[in-house]
Design an enzyme around this catalytic site. Structure first.
Site, PDB file in Angstrom:
ATOM      1  N   GLY A 178       0.824  -1.208   0.000  1.00  0.00           N
ATOM      2  CA  GLY A 178       0.000   0.000   0.000  1.00  0.00           C
ATOM      3  C   GLY A 178       0.854   1.252   0.000  1.00  0.00           C
ATOM      4  O   GLY A 178       0.614   2.192  -0.770  1.00  0.00           O
TER       5      GLY A 178
ATOM      6  N   ASP B 186      -0.450   0.221  12.926  1.00  0.00           N
ATOM      7  CA  ASP B 186      -0.123  -1.128  12.456  1.00  0.00           C
ATOM      8  C   ASP B 186       0.053  -2.122  13.613  1.00  0.00           C
ATOM      9  O   ASP B 186       0.302  -3.305  13.378  1.00  0.00           O
ATOM     10  CB  ASP B 186       1.163  -1.090  11.618  1.00  0.00           C
ATOM     11  CG  ASP B 186       0.954  -0.358  10.297  1.00  0.00           C
ATOM     12  OD1 ASP B 186      -0.204  -0.328   9.802  1.00  0.00           O
ATOM     13  OD2 ASP B 186       1.927   0.191   9.762  1.00  0.00           O
TER      14      ASP B 186
ATOM     15  N   ARG C 182      -8.416  -5.881   9.217  1.00  0.00           N
ATOM     16  CA  ARG C 182      -7.707  -6.351  10.415  1.00  0.00           C
ATOM     17  C   ARG C 182      -8.603  -6.458  11.641  1.00  0.00           C
ATOM     18  O   ARG C 182      -8.326  -7.264  12.533  1.00  0.00           O
ATOM     19  CB  ARG C 182      -6.528  -5.421  10.726  1.00  0.00           C
ATOM     20  CG  ARG C 182      -5.358  -5.691   9.834  1.00  0.00           C
ATOM     21  CD  ARG C 182      -4.094  -4.988  10.280  1.00  0.00           C
ATOM     22  NE  ARG C 182      -3.040  -5.363   9.355  1.00  0.00           N
ATOM     23  CZ  ARG C 182      -1.998  -4.599   9.039  1.00  0.00           C
ATOM     24  NH1 ARG C 182      -1.859  -3.402   9.588  1.00  0.00           N
ATOM     25  NH2 ARG C 182      -1.090  -5.028   8.192  1.00  0.00           N
TER      26      ARG C 182
ATOM     27  N   ARG D  79       1.031  -8.920   9.070  1.00  0.00           N
ATOM     28  CA  ARG D  79       0.967  -8.629  10.509  1.00  0.00           C
ATOM     29  C   ARG D  79      -0.017  -9.546  11.241  1.00  0.00           C
ATOM     30  O   ARG D  79       0.151  -9.834  12.416  1.00  0.00           O
ATOM     31  CB  ARG D  79       0.632  -7.158  10.748  1.00  0.00           C
ATOM     32  CG  ARG D  79       1.703  -6.223  10.190  1.00  0.00           C
ATOM     33  CD  ARG D  79       1.642  -4.837  10.770  1.00  0.00           C
ATOM     34  NE  ARG D  79       2.216  -3.862   9.854  1.00  0.00           N
ATOM     35  CZ  ARG D  79       3.526  -3.636   9.701  1.00  0.00           C
ATOM     36  NH1 ARG D  79       4.410  -4.306  10.419  1.00  0.00           N
ATOM     37  NH2 ARG D  79       3.953  -2.739   8.836  1.00  0.00           N
TER      38      ARG D  79
HETATM   39  C1  S3P Z   1       2.380   4.181   6.336  1.00  0.00           C
HETATM   40  C2  S3P Z   1       1.215   4.740   6.805  1.00  0.00           C
HETATM   41  C3  S3P Z   1       0.138   3.960   7.444  1.00  0.00           C
HETATM   42  C4  S3P Z   1       0.577   2.552   7.815  1.00  0.00           C
HETATM   43  C5  S3P Z   1       1.406   1.905   6.741  1.00  0.00           C
HETATM   44  C6  S3P Z   1       2.645   2.740   6.454  1.00  0.00           C
HETATM   45  C7  S3P Z   1       3.390   5.047   5.713  1.00  0.00           C
HETATM   46  O1  S3P Z   1      -0.946   3.886   6.542  1.00  0.00           O
HETATM   47  O2  S3P Z   1      -0.537   1.739   8.109  1.00  0.00           O
HETATM   48  O3  S3P Z   1       1.798   0.614   7.116  1.00  0.00           O
HETATM   49  O4  S3P Z   1       4.545   4.613   5.554  1.00  0.00           O
HETATM   50  O5  S3P Z   1       3.067   6.195   5.376  1.00  0.00           O
HETATM   51  P1  S3P Z   1      -2.064   5.059   6.477  1.00  0.00           P
HETATM   52  O6  S3P Z   1      -1.377   6.286   6.054  1.00  0.00           O
HETATM   53  O7  S3P Z   1      -3.059   4.627   5.443  1.00  0.00           O
HETATM   54  O8  S3P Z   1      -2.642   5.101   7.853  1.00  0.00           O
END
Ligand code: S3P
Length: 450
Positions: free
Chosen positions: A102, A329, A360, A404
């Protein structure tokens, strides 16, 4: 093994004797993705040490190459990136496949949206289910176009950046470092000032790296928990060395294992202690955990410390919703710790957990039920009934392509009476490829069933 076509690898964790030792978990995933992308956007050679070589980050390295940069591995965690500079990206010749990642996909969308190029983004079955409209909505305001997408704003998605990006003021609808970062990265190639307002502060690695690479960034407070971040566009980013600290989100797994397995005492070396990432440590301390910060110091613009962790009894707590961004996370592993505590733990305001690598909230609840732990979901809250040190275990947790979820339930298995099985540990390689050998090195009985 490709994250896009995983062959499930069931993994079993069995009740273990005391965990002992000193270990260093791999580099921070958030900073690793950003290190490569900043290297791409800078002029000159960026040297990165301690890069996480998990599948997610390797996909971002591929994207950097596809966009015209050079990303070369010169040793373990040791990388060189030669950038093209803000405004200098090349149009990728083929689809950018981010696998499970993501962060990699969303941050790269921001980078692409600041340039007059077209790129198609894709990912595995998990990433194809995740919402992308939250990222492209502000990018459209900056002039980007969505050429094609799957229903509901999902991947695969093709984006075309404008001839010249428009600087905007954008208030994020949810606290999300990914949304904030995408807008700021697009704003790099916009003339004038791009501002992101967040009502609850999310991780600030992008802001720190922007400054480290020579951009002008103003960070002001906004309300009780929020921030207003203003970037001056079109800087010349200068290649700069990056030392990636150990990932607190990965450290969380051996840390909780050491709290739960009686008699354990371990040291986790050089863990990043950025306060926007350490909500789990705060919460565990409130539960009575013995976590000592040794030798606090600074490395590469982040605070780090060695963490000494000793096993001990935990008690249930109420975790406030406003703490969620600093431990977003970590809820799967916190829920496992809560299962062993005395009394109830209520984790509030977890709506964002529904759109992570899996849902989750549901995956944690289902896994805990399989382990014999009473749990309920009330609205956006997760409530776990602590078993006062004795969890039955013995079931199988479904992991839904979520690293996770897999690691959290394997930690549960090390301390539960009957151990625990997860249906698939293959995705652990996305963020923590050395998880199984590292846990075994501490004395944990974790084995793949191949
Ligand atoms: C992250 C932001 C978080 C986190 C992801 C890493 C990042 O997501 O859950 O594992 O590196 O900017 P969100 O920005 O959607 O909360």
């Amino acid at each position: 093994m490709s994250a896009s076509h995983p062959i499930p690898v069931p993994v079993v964790a069995r009740p273990s004797s005391a965990l002992k030792g000193r270990v260093r978990v791999p580099g921070d995933k958030s900073i690793s993705h950003r290190a490569l992308l900043f290297g791409l956007l800078a002029i000159g050679e960026t040297r990165v040490t301690g890069l996480l070589e998990g599948e997610d980050v390797l996909r971002t390295a591929d994207a950097v190459r596809a966009l015209g940069g050079v990303a070369t591995r010169v040793g373990e965690g040791d990388w060189r990136v030669i950038g093209v500079g803000v405004g200098g990206l090349q149009e990728p010749a083929s689809v950018l496949d981010f696998g499970n990642a993501g962060t990699g996909s969303r941050l790269t969308m921001g980078v692409v949206a600041g340039h007059p190029i077209t790129a198609t983004f894709d990912g595995d079955a998990s990433l194809r289910k995740r919402p992308m409209r939250r990222i492209v909505d502000p990018l459209i305001k900056m002039g980007a176009e969505v050429i094609s997408e799957e229903a509901g704003g999902r991947l695969p998605m093709t984006i075309r950046g404008p001839r010249e990006a428009v600087p905007i003021v954008y208030e994020t609808p949810v606290p999300s470092a990914q949304i904030k970062s995408a807008v700021l990265l697009a704003g790099l190639n916009a003339p004038g000032k791009t501002t992101v307002i967040e009502n609850e502060a999310s991780r600030d690695h992008t802001e720190r790296l922007l400054r480290h690479f020579g951009a002008e960034v103003l960070v002001e407070s906004h309300g009780p928990y929020g921030r207003r971040i203003t970037l001056t566009g079109q800087p010349e980013l200068k290649a700069s060395d990056i030392v990636v600290p150990a990932d607190p989100s990965s450290a969380a797994f051996p840390l909780v294992a050491a709290l739960l397995v009686p008699g354990s005492e371990i040291v986790l070396e050089s863990v990043m202690t950025n306060p926007l990432r350490t909500g789990l440590f705060t919460t565990l301390r409130e539960m009575g955990a013995d976590i000592e910060e040794l030798n606090p110091r600074e490395e590469g613009g982040e605070t780090i410390a060695d963490l000494r962790v000793r096993a001990g009894a935990l008690k249930g707590v109420d975790v406030p919703a406003e703490r969620a961004p600093s431990m977003i996370d970590e809820y799967p592993i916190l829920a496992v710790a809560a299962a062993f505590a005395a009394g109830e733990t209520r984790m509030r305001g977890l709506h964002e957990l529904r759109v992570k690598e899996s849902d989750r909230l549901q995956a944690v609840a289902d896994g805990l039920v399989a382990a014999g732990v009473a749990v309920r979901i009330e609205g956006d809250d997760l409530i776990v009934t602590g078993q006062n040190g004795i969890v039955r275990g013995g079931g199988e947790a479904a992991t839904y392509l979520d690293h996770r979820i897999a690691m959290a339930f394997l930690v549960l298995g090390l301390a539960a009476r009957e151990g625990m099985r997860v249906d698939d540990g293959a995705m652990i390689a996305t963020s923590f490829p050395s998880f199984i050998p590292l846990m075994r090195g501490l004395g944990g009985d974790v084995v793949e069933e191949r």
